[in-house]
Design a protein around this motif. Structure first.
Motif, PDB file in Angstrom:
ATOM      1  N   SER A   1      43.809  48.042  41.531  1.00  0.00           N
ATOM      2  CA  SER A   1      43.597  47.076  42.615  1.00  0.00           C
ATOM      3  C   SER A   1      43.513  45.661  42.062  1.00  0.00           C
ATOM      4  CB  SER A   1      42.318  47.423  43.378  1.00  0.00           C
ATOM      5  OG  SER A   1      42.430  48.679  43.994  1.00  0.00           O
ATOM      6  N   GLN A   2      42.811  45.518  40.940  1.00  0.00           N
ATOM      7  CA  GLN A   2      42.731  44.207  40.298  1.00  0.00           C
ATOM      8  C   GLN A   2      44.116  43.755  39.840  1.00  0.00           C
ATOM      9  OE1 GLN A   2      40.059  44.067  36.922  1.00  0.00           O
ATOM     10  NE2 GLN A   2      40.904  42.130  36.202  1.00  0.00           N
ATOM     11  N   ARG A   3      44.886  44.690  39.270  1.00  0.00           N
ATOM     12  CA  ARG A   3      46.234  44.368  38.813  1.00  0.00           C
ATOM     13  C   ARG A   3      47.125  43.954  39.983  1.00  0.00           C
ATOM     14  NH1 ARG A   3      48.640  43.766  33.626  1.00  0.00           N
ATOM     15  NH2 ARG A   3      50.867  44.072  33.850  1.00  0.00           N
ATOM     16  N   ASP A   4      46.994  44.665  41.102  1.00  0.00           N
ATOM     17  CA  ASP A   4      47.804  44.319  42.278  1.00  0.00           C
ATOM     18  C   ASP A   4      47.507  42.902  42.749  1.00  0.00           C
ATOM     19  OD1 ASP A   4      48.876  46.835  42.204  1.00  0.00           O
ATOM     20  OD2 ASP A   4      47.597  47.659  43.772  1.00  0.00           O
ATOM     21  N   THR A   5      46.226  42.517  42.715  1.00  0.00           N
ATOM     22  CA  THR A   5      45.850  41.161  43.114  1.00  0.00           C
ATOM     23  C   THR A   5      46.456  40.130  42.170  1.00  0.00           C
ATOM     24  OG1 THR A   5      43.766  41.962  44.046  1.00  0.00           O
ATOM     25  CG2 THR A   5      43.904  39.616  43.549  1.00  0.00           C
ATOM     26  N   GLU A   6      46.415  40.431  40.882  1.00  0.00           N
ATOM     27  CA  GLU A   6      47.016  39.523  39.903  1.00  0.00           C
ATOM     28  C   GLU A   6      48.524  39.379  40.138  1.00  0.00           C
ATOM     29  OE1 GLU A   6      43.905  40.559  36.233  1.00  0.00           O
ATOM     30  OE2 GLU A   6      46.009  41.191  36.130  1.00  0.00           O
ATOM     31  N   GLU A   7      49.193  40.497  40.392  1.00  0.00           N
ATOM     32  CA  GLU A   7      50.639  40.458  40.605  1.00  0.00           C
ATOM     33  C   GLU A   7      50.983  39.688  41.882  1.00  0.00           C
ATOM     34  OE1 GLU A   7      52.980  41.298  38.640  1.00  0.00           O
ATOM     35  OE2 GLU A   7      51.728  42.228  37.099  1.00  0.00           O
TER      36      GLU A   7
END
Length: 234
Positions: free
Chosen positions: A76-82
């Protein structure tokens, strides 16, 4: 040794934050949850087979749960970064001059003179505009980006390694000394984990060690008391 040589040998700890957090959390949970489970079953009057079965089941289930939880959370954190990076790509394509001014404004706000800020912004944009904006505008340094698989693997492996310790104590000790052996091994393991995690993270070791011992002792005591009460009722 000269000051310049000392600076070249500096080892910063921020790049360890992703895997260190997952590993320390996983090991702490593995030690404490398995020990508490074993003590709870033992306090309820469970047989040696029941205690070991509960401990093994708790270790396997806990490792899988930790891996899944870390993967979902960090994904979820990675998706926000992307999503932030995709937005930044569109802005760079639509208005490169405006993005250059924005980057220069960031450097001016950090104390650079206007001419130097503009020069630095232009140089970094030429080198890699998205990299410069992701680092200095969004705060997304490459070494600290979210890595779901790394977090999941670290957490599961650490949980299993931690769980082996109280489980091994329960398997090797017998009769009336089992609970005491589990408590001693668990507290020693938690103390070592707290000191090691503090050392790797550059934190005060005494504070970290005291923290894990306090909460670990409280968790084991409560779980054991519940087991005793449940065993008496059942």
């Amino acid at each position: 040794m000269s000051a310049s040589r000392r600076r070249h040998r500096e080892v910063h700890l921020g790049s360890r934050s992703n895997w260190l957090r997952a590993a320390v959390l996983g090991a702490n949970d593995g030690i404490l949850s398995t020990a508490s489970l074993v003590l709870g079953v033992a306090g309820a009057g469970g047989s040696s087979a029941a205690v070991l079965t509960a401990g093994i089941a708790g270790m396997v289930a806990g490792a899988l749960s930790m891996a899944a939880g870390e993967y979902v959370s960090v994904s979820s954190q990675r998706d926000t970064e992307e999503a932030d990076l995709r937005l930044e790509r569109r802005e760079l394509a639509a208005d490169p001059a405006g993005e250059l001014r924005e980057l220069a404004g960031i450097y001016r706000a950090r104390g650079l003179p206007a001419d130097l800020a503009q020069e630095v912004a232009a140089a970094l944009t030429a080198h890699g505009a998205l990299e410069a904006h992701s680092r200095d505008e969004l705060g997304l340094e490459q070494s600290r980006r979210a890595r779901p698989l790394q977090a999941a693997g670290s957490s599961a492996a650490a949980f299993s390694a931690g769980a082996i310790l109280p489980l091994g104590a329960a398997a090797l000790a017998s009769g009336s000394i089992r609970e005491g052996a589990v408590v001693v091994v668990t507290l020693l393991a938690l103390a070592l984990l707290g000191a090691t995690g503090a050392r790797l993270g550059g934190a005060p070791p005494l504070l970290a060690t005291g923290r894990v011992l306090l909460w670990g002792s409280l968790a084991m005591a409560i779980t054991y008391a519940i087991g005793v009460a449940t065993g008496g009722v059942v």
